[in-house]
Design a protein around this motif. Structure first.
Motif, PDB file in Angstrom:
ATOM      1  N   ALA A  60     -99.693  23.729 -36.167  1.00 62.20           N
ATOM      2  CA  ALA A  60    -100.196  22.357 -36.026  1.00 62.20           C
ATOM      3  C   ALA A  60     -99.146  21.345 -36.440  1.00 62.20           C
ATOM      4  CB  ALA A  60    -101.464  22.170 -36.848  1.00 62.20           C
ATOM      5  N   THR A  61     -98.366  21.676 -37.460  1.00 63.37           N
ATOM      6  CA  THR A  61     -97.283  20.815 -37.932  1.00 63.37           C
ATOM      7  C   THR A  61     -96.014  21.638 -38.021  1.00 63.37           C
ATOM      8  OG1 THR A  61     -97.853  21.305 -40.230  1.00 63.37           O
ATOM      9  CG2 THR A  61     -98.874  19.344 -39.262  1.00 63.37           C
ATOM     10  N   PRO A  62     -94.847  21.017 -37.946  1.00 57.92           N
ATOM     11  CA  PRO A  62     -93.602  21.810 -37.983  1.00 57.92           C
ATOM     12  C   PRO A  62     -93.346  22.439 -39.342  1.00 57.92           C
ATOM     13  CG  PRO A  62     -93.104  19.466 -38.016  1.00 57.92           C
ATOM     14  CD  PRO A  62     -94.566  19.581 -37.760  1.00 57.92           C
ATOM     15  N   PHE A  63     -93.866  21.815 -40.404  1.00 57.51           N
ATOM     16  CA  PHE A  63     -93.752  22.343 -41.756  1.00 57.51           C
ATOM     17  C   PHE A  63     -95.145  22.284 -42.374  1.00 57.51           C
ATOM     18  CE2 PHE A  63     -89.851  20.029 -40.651  1.00 57.51           C
ATOM     19  CZ  PHE A  63     -88.945  21.082 -40.624  1.00 57.51           C
ATOM     20  N   PRO A  64     -95.515  23.261 -43.169  1.00 57.93           N
ATOM     21  CA  PRO A  64     -96.913  23.370 -43.595  1.00 57.93           C
ATOM     22  C   PRO A  64     -97.355  22.262 -44.550  1.00 57.93           C
ATOM     23  CG  PRO A  64     -95.557  25.034 -44.672  1.00 57.93           C
ATOM     24  CD  PRO A  64     -94.691  24.389 -43.646  1.00 57.93           C
TER      25      PRO A  64
ATOM     26  N   VAL B 295     -98.094   9.069 -46.014  1.00 54.38           N
ATOM     27  CA  VAL B 295     -97.074   9.052 -44.961  1.00 54.38           C
ATOM     28  C   VAL B 295     -96.008  10.068 -45.336  1.00 54.38           C
ATOM     29  CG1 VAL B 295     -95.361   7.720 -43.673  1.00 54.38           C
ATOM     30  CG2 VAL B 295     -97.466   6.606 -44.458  1.00 54.38           C
ATOM     31  N   LEU B 296     -95.870  11.092 -44.496  1.00 58.20           N
ATOM     32  CA  LEU B 296     -94.879  12.139 -44.709  1.00 58.20           C
ATOM     33  C   LEU B 296     -93.893  12.123 -43.548  1.00 58.20           C
ATOM     34  CD1 LEU B 296     -97.254  15.055 -45.789  1.00 58.20           C
ATOM     35  CD2 LEU B 296     -96.035  13.443 -47.265  1.00 58.20           C
ATOM     36  N   VAL B 297     -92.609  12.124 -43.861  1.00 59.30           N
ATOM     37  CA  VAL B 297     -91.558  12.061 -42.842  1.00 59.30           C
ATOM     38  C   VAL B 297     -90.652  13.279 -42.998  1.00 59.30           C
ATOM     39  CG1 VAL B 297     -89.659  10.711 -41.885  1.00 59.30           C
ATOM     40  CG2 VAL B 297     -91.618   9.538 -42.910  1.00 59.30           C
ATOM     41  N   ALA B 298     -90.410  13.969 -41.894  1.00 62.38           N
ATOM     42  CA  ALA B 298     -89.545  15.155 -41.943  1.00 62.38           C
ATOM     43  C   ALA B 298     -88.529  15.091 -40.801  1.00 62.38           C
ATOM     44  CB  ALA B 298     -90.377  16.427 -41.832  1.00 62.38           C
TER      45      ALA B 298
ATOM     46  N   PHE C 262     -97.360  19.670 -49.702  1.00 62.14           N
ATOM     47  CA  PHE C 262     -96.620  19.677 -48.432  1.00 62.14           C
ATOM     48  C   PHE C 262     -95.246  20.278 -48.658  1.00 62.14           C
ATOM     49  CE2 PHE C 262     -96.972  15.477 -50.374  1.00 62.14           C
ATOM     50  CZ  PHE C 262     -95.652  15.178 -50.725  1.00 62.14           C
ATOM     51  N   ASP C 263     -94.687  20.790 -47.595  1.00 59.64           N
ATOM     52  CA  ASP C 263     -93.388  21.447 -47.629  1.00 59.64           C
ATOM     53  C   ASP C 263     -92.302  20.478 -48.110  1.00 59.64           C
ATOM     54  OD1 ASP C 263     -90.735  22.336 -46.135  1.00 59.64           O
ATOM     55  OD2 ASP C 263     -92.057  24.090 -46.185  1.00 59.64           O
ATOM     56  N   PRO C 264     -91.292  20.980 -48.838  1.00 59.06           N
ATOM     57  CA  PRO C 264     -90.203  20.107 -49.299  1.00 59.06           C
ATOM     58  C   PRO C 264     -89.447  19.410 -48.177  1.00 59.06           C
ATOM     59  CG  PRO C 264     -90.160  22.203 -50.460  1.00 59.06           C
ATOM     60  CD  PRO C 264     -91.174  22.349 -49.374  1.00 59.06           C
ATOM     61  N   ALA C 265     -89.599  19.886 -46.948  1.00 60.68           N
ATOM     62  CA  ALA C 265     -88.916  19.215 -45.836  1.00 60.68           C
ATOM     63  C   ALA C 265     -89.417  17.786 -45.623  1.00 60.68           C
ATOM     64  CB  ALA C 265     -89.104  20.021 -44.548  1.00 60.68           C
ATOM     65  N   TYR C 266     -90.632  17.485 -46.102  1.00 59.60           N
ATOM     66  CA  TYR C 266     -91.204  16.143 -45.925  1.00 59.60           C
ATOM     67  C   TYR C 266     -90.738  15.211 -47.045  1.00 59.60           C
ATOM     68  CZ  TYR C 266     -94.639  18.213 -42.696  1.00 59.60           C
ATOM     69  OH  TYR C 266     -95.263  18.848 -41.659  1.00 59.60           O
ATOM     70  N   ARG C 267     -90.506  13.951 -46.667  1.00 61.03           N
ATOM     71  CA  ARG C 267     -90.325  12.877 -47.646  1.00 61.03           C
ATOM     72  C   ARG C 267     -91.627  12.089 -47.713  1.00 61.03           C
ATOM     73  NH1 ARG C 267     -87.424   8.940 -45.785  1.00 61.03           N
ATOM     74  NH2 ARG C 267     -87.159   9.783 -43.668  1.00 61.03           N
TER      75      ARG C 267
ATOM     76  N   TYR D  87     -96.172  12.453 -40.239  1.00 58.28           N
ATOM     77  CA  TYR D  87     -97.609  12.703 -40.336  1.00 58.28           C
ATOM     78  C   TYR D  87     -98.207  11.656 -41.269  1.00 58.28           C
ATOM     79  CZ  TYR D  87    -102.105  14.958 -40.899  1.00 58.28           C
ATOM     80  OH  TYR D  87    -103.450  15.216 -40.881  1.00 58.28           O
ATOM     81  N   THR D  88     -99.213  10.933 -40.791  1.00 65.14           N
ATOM     82  CA  THR D  88     -99.829   9.894 -41.612  1.00 65.14           C
ATOM     83  C   THR D  88    -101.339  10.062 -41.653  1.00 65.14           C
ATOM     84  OG1 THR D  88    -100.194   7.523 -41.881  1.00 65.14           O
ATOM     85  CG2 THR D  88     -99.804   8.308 -39.629  1.00 65.14           C
ATOM     86  N   SER D  89    -101.877  10.034 -42.866  1.00 59.23           N
ATOM     87  CA  SER D  89    -103.327  10.081 -43.041  1.00 59.23           C
ATOM     88  C   SER D  89    -103.911   8.694 -43.314  1.00 59.23           C
ATOM     89  CB  SER D  89    -103.689  11.037 -44.184  1.00 59.23           C
ATOM     90  OG  SER D  89    -103.015  10.673 -45.372  1.00 59.23           O
TER      91      SER D  89
END
Length: 834
Positions: free
Chosen positions: A708-712, A787-790, A765-770, A799-801
Motif C-alpha cells: 500500500a505504501t513504499p515503506f511501512p 505529513v510523512l515525506v519519503a 513509520f519507517d525511517p525513510a519518512y521525514r 502520505y498525509t493524514s
C-alpha cells in the motif's frame, strides 16, 4: 406474511427502547428479533443523524450526509419494523471523551430530548448500546450510554423535566446494556438468528438486510443463517431486584406482559371487553391463510371492542391521557390500547384486501399552484365496503366526498386538487442550526410527508367498523430497467436558483477571470422570462449587470453565465444571485439527494458563493493527475486555485499516461473503496522514481497492508487522530522545502480548520519518512504522522493524514496553501520560478 405477523403480535403489549449515538450504532439483530420475532414494539433512538461521518457512496458531507444517514436508518426500520427517533444533536465529528462532546452539545437539552422520547414511547425496558465509560472509544458513544441511564433514572421526575415541556412522566421498569456477542459481559443471551417459518427467513437474515441499508458507511452485512447468540447485561431493575441477573430467561422477567396487568384499574365492563378480545385473538391465530376474509367479522368485533376500553376507564376515545397526574398503569394502558387498535386495524385492512393511494402526475410542484390529485380505494377482498370522507391531513384544504359503495374486486376513484404552502425539505433543517444543535426542539419522531386520508366502512350487516387509511402523496412511474418507482411529491419554489460550488477559492490580488453560472429550474406550467443579476464584492465586476432567460415549461432548466473579472484582497467574500420574474424575487435553490436505497430528499441553500481569497503562490508548471477517493470534493478547489487537474478513474491508473503530470494525488480512502489500486501501486511508485511526486491522502487500516505504501507504516487500534480542529500544531521541520516552497507555512495556516485536524494517523513509520508536523489533542502525546515525506528514486512519496477532504471544500486558506506545497514538492519544481 404480513397478515400472519400482525395476528401473531395481537395481544403483545411490551415496549423496548434502544439508545445509541449514531445511525449504524444500533444492534440490528436484537431489534429484529424483538420486533419481528417476538412482536415487541421496539424503537431505536439515535442521538445524532451521523452528519460528521464519511461517505462511501457520494460526495455529500455534513448536513447533506446527515440527510442520507437519516434516510438509511428509516430504510432499515422499514425492514426490521421498529420505530425510529432522534434528538436535536448535530454530529460534529469524532470526539474522544465526554468533556469534548459537551463542548458542542448542551447536556441538559439532549437529556431533555431523550426524556421526551422515553415519555412518548413509554418503554418497559431500555437497552443502551454503549457502556457509558471510556471503553466506548468515542465521546458520542459514551454520552449516549450515560444519557440512556440518566433517562431511565429521571424520566419520572416532573420537577426537573416539566410535564408541559416534555409530556407525562414515565418510569421504565428495567435497564440493560448491549453486550452483543460478548457472552462474558452479558447476563442474558438470546438466539437472534432464530428461523421463522412464517417469514421463510431467519431474523439474522432480516437483520443483515436491515444493516445493509447503511450503505454510506460501507456497512453491508451478511444475511446470516443459523444460530446467532446475542447478549445483554442487566444493570438496573424496578421489578425483580432480588433476583440474580444471570438467572433471567427474558428481558421481561418480573414484568407482567399480559393484558391481565391492567385489571386493577379496569371496571367490570372494560375487563369484559379485554377478556373478549383475548378470546378472539386465540381464535384468529388459527386462521386459514387461504381464506383470510373469514377473519373480517372477528377483526371487526375486536376493533369495536378495543375502541371502548379507554372511555370505560375515563380516558378519551383515542386513549389520549388528559390529566397530567395520570401515571403508571393508566399511561401504560392508554398507549398499549392505542397500539393494539393500530395492529387490529392493520390486520383488518390486510384481511379485507383494502388499499388506498394518492397519486400526482409530477414529483415537484410549485408552491401555491393547484395540482390534480387522484385518490383510489381498492377493494381486493370478497366483501363490499364503503369509502367515506377523503381529506388532507396536513394541508389547509379539506375535500369531503359522499359515501361510495365499492364492490369486491373493484375500486373507487376520486380526484381533487392540492396546494403546497411551504417547501418540502428535511423537517429538522427548517430552521438554522445553532452550533452543534439543530433548532428543532428535539421532536421525537420523523415527521411524515404530505398525507391523505380516507374513511372506509368494513363489515357485514350492522356489524361494521370504520377504518382510517392514510397514503403519502406520491408520483408512480416506470423505469425501463428498475421497474416501478415511487417518489414523494415535493413542494418547490416556482423558480429555483442555484450556484455551483458554494465555497470557492481564488488567489488573492491576482487577476481573476471566472465564469459564474446560475442555474434556473422551473416548476411553473407556463413559460416565463426570468431576469438574473449578481451582487459582487468590491474588486469584481461582471460582463453584464443582468441577463434574461426564458423558461418554457415545467421542468425546464437554463444556465445563465456571467464572466466576472477583477481582483480580491485576502479574506472571505460573497457572490449572490437573484432571479426576478412576474414581480417576484427568488434567491435560493435546492439540491436533490437521490439514491436507490433511500427516499428522495430536497435540500435548500441560498444562491450564494462564499469566496476565499487566499494568499497562495502556485508554480506555473504544476499539473495534477487526481485519483478520486471517498467523499472527495478536493479537485474543484485545485482547479479554482489555477492548478490544471485531470481526474483519473482508479481502474484506469494501470494504463494511464502519467508522464505528462508533475504530481499524482490519491484521494481519501481510495485504497479502501478501490482495492485494485494496490495492484496499480507499482506504476505510482515508478512515477515517483522517475522524478514525480505522489501525494496520498489518508486511508484506514488498508494502508498497513504490504504494497500500500513504499515503506511501512503502522496505525494503532483504535487509531490516533486529532479531533480538536484548533489543536496546536508544531512545525518540526520549519526549513523543509515542503513547508517553505512555494508558500512559507506557519502556525497561522492552521487557523480556522473545521471538525478535525487529522485521522487514522500513523503511530510508527519507517525511517525513510521525514515527519514535518506534530500535533495532539489535550492530555495526549504528540503524533508526528500528519505529513510523512519519503524520497523515492528521483521523486517523492508523501502520505498525509490531515483532513484535507474537509478543509478544502470548506474554504480553509491555510489548508489550501499547505496542500499546494505538497503538490509542488517534485524536485524538478523546487527551483522553478513562482
Amino acid at each position: 406474511m404480513a397478515l400472519g405477523e400482525l395476528l401473531a403480535g395481537l395481544g403483545v403489549n411490551t415496549r423496548v427502547l434502544m439508545i445509541g449515538a449514531h445511525p449504524d450504532d444500533e444492534d440490528t439483530n436484537l431489534i429484529t428479533w424483538l420486533q419481528r420475532g417476538r412482536y415487541v414494539e421496539t424503537a431505536y433512538l439515535s442521538l445524532t443523524r451521523g452528519d460528521g461521518g464519511q461517505n462511501l457512496i457520494g460526495n455529500e458531507l455534513g448536513e447533506a450526509l446527515g440527510v442520507i444517514r437519516t434516510e438509511e436508518l428509516l430504510a432499515a426500520r422499514r425492514i426490521d419494523g421498529a420505530r425510529q427517533y432522534f434528538t436535536r444533536a448535530f454530529d460534529f465529528g469524532f470526539s474522544k471523551d465526554t468533556v469534548d462532546t459537551y463542548r458542542h452539545w448542551t447536556r441538559d437539552s439532549i437529556l431533555s430530548d431523550v426524556v421526551r422520547v422515553v415519555r412518548a414511547f413509554r418503554p418497559h425496558v431500555i437497552v443502551a448500546v454503549f457502556s457509558g465509560t471510556t471503553r466506548d472509544g468515542h465521546g458520542h458513544h459514551q454520552v449516549s450510554g450515560l444519557l440512556a441511564r440518566a433517562a431511565y433514572d429521571l424520566s419520572g421526575d416532573t420537577l426537573r423535566f416539566p410535564v408541559r415541556d416534555l409530556g407525562t412522566p414515565w418510569v421504565p421498569l428495567k435497564f440493560y446494556r448491549a453486550a452483543r456477542g460478548n457472552q462474558a459481559n452479558g447476563t442474558l443471551g438470546v438466539d437472534v438468528g432464530e428461523y421463522s417459518p412464517l417469514l421463510g427467513r431467519s431474523f439474522g437474515e432480516i437483520a443483515g438486510e436491515s444493516r445493509s441499508q447503511h450503505k454510506s458507511q460501507g456497512f453491508g452485512a451478511l444475511e446470516r443463517k443459523g444460530p446467532i447468540m446475542n447478549y445483554v447485561r442487566r444493570e438496573a431493575s424496578r421489578v425483580n431486584e432480588g433476583t440474580v441477573a444471570t438467572t433471567e430467561r427474558s428481558l421481561f422477567d418480573g414484568v407482567d406482559t399480559s393484558m391481565a396487568r391492567f385489571r386493577p384499574i379496569l371496571n367490570a365492563q372494560a375487563r369484559g371487553r379485554l377478556d373478549s378480545i383475548t378470546v378472539l385473538f386465540a381464535e384468529m391465530r388459527a386462521f386459514n391463510p387461504y381464506a383470510p376474509n373469514a377473519l373480517v367479522p372477528m377483526l371487526v368485533r375486536a376493533l369495536r371492542s378495543v375502541r371502548l376500553v379507554c372511555p370505560l376507564v375515563g380516558l378519551t376515545p383515542r386513549c389520549d391521557v388528559a390529566p397530567a397526574s395520570d401515571a403508571g398503569l393508566r399511561l401504560d394502558l392508554a398507549l398499549s390500547v392505542f397500539r393494539l387498535e393500530g395492529r387490529i386495524a392493520a390486520a383488518l385492512r390486510q384481511a379485507a384486501g383494502i388499499e388506498f393511494e394518492a397519486l400526482a402526475s409530477r414529483d415537484a410542484v410549485a408552491l401555491g399552484v393547484p395540482i390534480p390529485i387522484a385518490t383510489t380505494v381498492f377493494n381486493r377482498g370478497s366483501d363490499t365496503i364503503a369509502a367515506g370522507i377523503a381529506f388532507v391531513l396536513d394541508g389547509d384544504s379539506i375535500s369531503r366526498r359522499p359515501l361510495a359503495v365499492i364492490a369486491p374486486a373493484s375500486a373507487s376513484r376520486d380526484s381533487g386538487v392540492f396546494r403546497f404552502s411551504g417547501v418540502s425539505q428535511p423537517w429538522w433543517q427548517g430552521m438554522p442550526r445553532v452550533g452543534a444543535m439543530f433548532a428543532t426542539g428535539g421532536r421525537a419522531e420523523q415527521r411524515p410527508g404530505h398525507m391523505f386520508s380516507t374513511s372506509v366502512i368494513v363489515g357485514r350487516g350492522a356489524d361494521t367498523v370504520s377504518l382510517t387509511l392514510n397514503a403519502g402523496l406520491a408520483r408512480r412511474f416506470v423505469d425501463p430497467v428498475r421497474g416501478e418507482l415511487e417518489r414523494a411529491v415535493a413542494g418547490v419554489p416556482e423558480i429555483s436558483v442555484s450556484l455551483g460550488q458554494t465555497t470557492q477559492y481564488v488567489r488573492a490580488n491576482d487577476a481573476l477571470v471566472r465564469d459564474v453560472e446560475v442555474r434556473l429550474r422551473s416548476a411553473d406550467d407556463g413559460s416565463r422570462d426570468v431576469r438574473v443579476s449578481l451582487t459582487l464584492p468590491s474588486g469584481l465586476r461582471a460582463d453584464s449587470a443582468s441577463r434574461t432567460a426564458r423558461l418554457e415549461r415545467y421542468g425546464a432548466e437554463v444556465t445563465v453565465a456571467f464572466r466576472v473579472r477583477g481582483r480580491l484582497s485576502v479574506g472571505e467574500h460573497r457572490i449572490e444571485a437573484v432571479a426576478s420574474s412576474n414581480g417576484e424575487s427568488f434567491a435560493s435553490g435546492y439540491d436533490v439527494i437521490d439514491y436507490d436505497h433511500i427516499r428522495r430528499q430536497h435540500m435548500y441553500r441560498p444562491a450564494t458563493i462564499r469566496v476565499t481569497a487566499v494568499d497562495a503562490i502556485v508554480p506555473p508548471s504544476l499539473k495534477i493527475a487526481y485519483i478520486a477517493g471517498v467523499g472527495d470534493n478536493v479537485p474543484p478547489a485545485l482547479t479554482q486555485l489555477g492548478i490544471p487537474t485531470t481526474e483519473i478513474a482508479p481502474a484506469d491508473v494501470a494504463r494511464a499516461d502519467l508522464a505528462q503530470f508533475s504530481t499524482v494525488v490519491v484521494g481519501p480512502r481510495a485504497y479502501d473503496a478501490h482495492p485494485e489500486l494496490i495492484a496499480a501501486n507499482p506504476r505510482l511508485f515508478d512515477f515517483a522514481r522517475r522524478g514525480g511526486t505522489v501525494v496520498v491522502q489518508y486511508g484506514q487500516y488498508e494502508m498497513t497492508q504490504p504494497g500500500a505504501t513504499p515503506f511501512p507504516i503502522t496505525i494503532n487500534r483504535p487509531h490516533d487522530r486529532v479531533t480538536h480542529e484548533d489543536a496546536p500544531v508544531t512545525i518540526d521541520a520549519p526549513d523543509a522545502r515542503e513547508l517553505t516552497y512555494p508558500n512559507r507555512i506557519s502556525a497561522a495556516d492552521f487557523d480556522g480548520w473545521v471538525q478535525e485536524r487529522a485521522l487514522y494517523m500513523p503511530r510508527t513509520f519507517d525511517p525513510a519518512y521525514r515527519a514535518l508536523l506534530s500535533m495532539n489533542d489535550p492530555n495526549e502525546a504528540a503524533n508526528r504522522g500528519a505529513v510523512l515525506v519519503a524520497p523515492l528514486g528521483d521523486g517523492l512519496y508523501i502520505y498525509t493524514s490531515l483532513s484535507f477532504f474537509r478543509q478544502l471544500p470548506a474554504g480553509v486558506p491555510g489548508a489550501a496553501r499547505l496542500f499546494v506545497n505538497l503538490l509542488s514538492a517534485k524536485p524538478a519544481l523546487r527551483g522553478a520560478t513562482p
